[in-house]
Design an enzyme around this catalytic site. Sequence first.
Site, PDB file in Angstrom:
ATOM      1  N   GLY A  42     -14.104-130.076 125.146  1.00 23.16           N
ATOM      2  CA  GLY A  42     -13.494-130.559 123.933  1.00 23.16           C
ATOM      3  C   GLY A  42     -13.095-131.838 124.580  1.00 23.16           C
ATOM      4  O   GLY A  42     -12.994-132.134 125.778  1.00 23.16           O
ATOM      5  N   GLU A  95      -9.803-128.657 133.698  1.00 20.60           N
ATOM      6  CA  GLU A  95     -10.164-129.756 133.157  1.00 20.60           C
ATOM      7  C   GLU A  95     -11.534-130.300 134.102  1.00 20.60           C
ATOM      8  O   GLU A  95     -12.617-130.215 134.463  1.00 20.60           O
ATOM      9  CB  GLU A  95      -9.809-129.989 131.449  1.00 20.60           C
ATOM     10  CG  GLU A  95      -9.789-128.792 130.788  1.00 20.60           C
ATOM     11  CD  GLU A  95      -9.313-129.215 129.978  1.00 20.60           C
ATOM     12  OE1 GLU A  95      -9.939-128.008 128.773  1.00 20.60           O
ATOM     13  OE2 GLU A  95      -8.777-130.783 129.980  1.00 20.60           O
TER      14      GLU A  95
HETATM   15  C1  5RP Z   1      -7.718-129.110 126.712  1.00 22.27           C
HETATM   16  C2  5RP Z   1      -7.893-130.184 125.892  1.00 22.27           C
HETATM   17  C3  5RP Z   1      -8.488-130.228 124.799  1.00 22.27           C
HETATM   18  O1  5RP Z   1     -10.428-129.671 124.803  1.00 22.27           O
HETATM   19  C4  5RP Z   1      -8.746-131.013 123.636  1.00 22.27           C
HETATM   20  O2  5RP Z   1      -7.265-130.617 123.625  1.00 22.27           O
HETATM   21  C5  5RP Z   1      -9.080-131.085 122.805  1.00 22.27           C
HETATM   22  O3  5RP Z   1      -9.246-130.063 122.013  1.00 22.27           O
HETATM   23  P1  5RP Z   1      -9.518-129.180 120.237  1.00 22.27           P
HETATM   24  O4  5RP Z   1     -10.801-129.353 120.965  1.00 22.27           O
HETATM   25  O5  5RP Z   1      -8.447-127.924 119.921  1.00 22.27           O
HETATM   26  O6  5RP Z   1      -9.500-130.437 119.221  1.00 22.27           O
HETATM   27  O7  5RP Z   1      -8.158-131.002 126.367  1.00 22.27           O
HETATM   28  O8  5RP Z   1      -6.474-129.440 127.840  1.00 22.27           O
END
Ligand code: 5RP
Length: 233
Positions: free
Chosen positions: A87, A108
């Site tokens: 994400g 990530e």
């Molecule tokens: C986690 C991230 C997530 O991908 C980002 O915060 C998006 O989260 P969501 O899909 O719950 O909106 O970078 O470290």
Amino acid sequence: MNKTEELKKAAGIKAVDFIHSGMLVGLGTGSTAEFAIEELSKRIKDGRFSDISCVPSSERTRNFAEALGLDLVPLDSERKIDVTIDGADEIDTGFNLIKGGGGALLREKVLAQNSERNIIVADESKLSKRLGERFPVPVEVLEFALEVEKGYLESLGGETCLRLTRDGFPFLTDQGNFIVDWGSGEMEDPSCFAERLSKRAGIVEHGLFIGTASDVIIGSARGVEHLVPGEPG
Ligand code: 5RP
């Protein structure tokens, strides 16, 4: 499920169409990535995919994927990840990203740098003209260097905030570091800020992902859109 969750789910499910049997898959962190992970597990269970191994990007994702019975393996120098689905918190018109809302930005980024293809899944609220418009940049900082790195970030402009848990304690990353959320304001040239942050010894990693996305899949009111950097949307 609210509208935003529905859009996230639609994007997450679409991303799984890019996975094939035999692949090594990177699993991102966050609610949108989890929709993709659920779909992946479903397609393995119903026999559409076989021989899929996965590398999780956080302990949260490890627990989530383990509970679904996915085969989890460590990163391997002999084999690059075929596809990572992750994400994002903000996506600019050049497909640069702010990530780390879930605090998993370091692993990530390791996955992103070791994947043939990085598919970013999000709902349309994550799109912005310039990074920093809507979301602060999460910065993973050594506890030892907290005050000096906060000072450094503020010297670049904007404000900083130490991320806390609901109980009011400092949020700790999977590596045991702190997260400072840096309200940078809109960035004309995010790569310039990314370079500056990367040079700081006390900054373990930052949530600016420059040029790592190979595909962006957006759940929007018009349907699911598949965007590829360099191609007209
Ligand atoms: C986690 C991230 C997530 O991908 C980002 O915060 C998006 O989260 P969501 O899909 O719950 O909106 O970078 O470290």
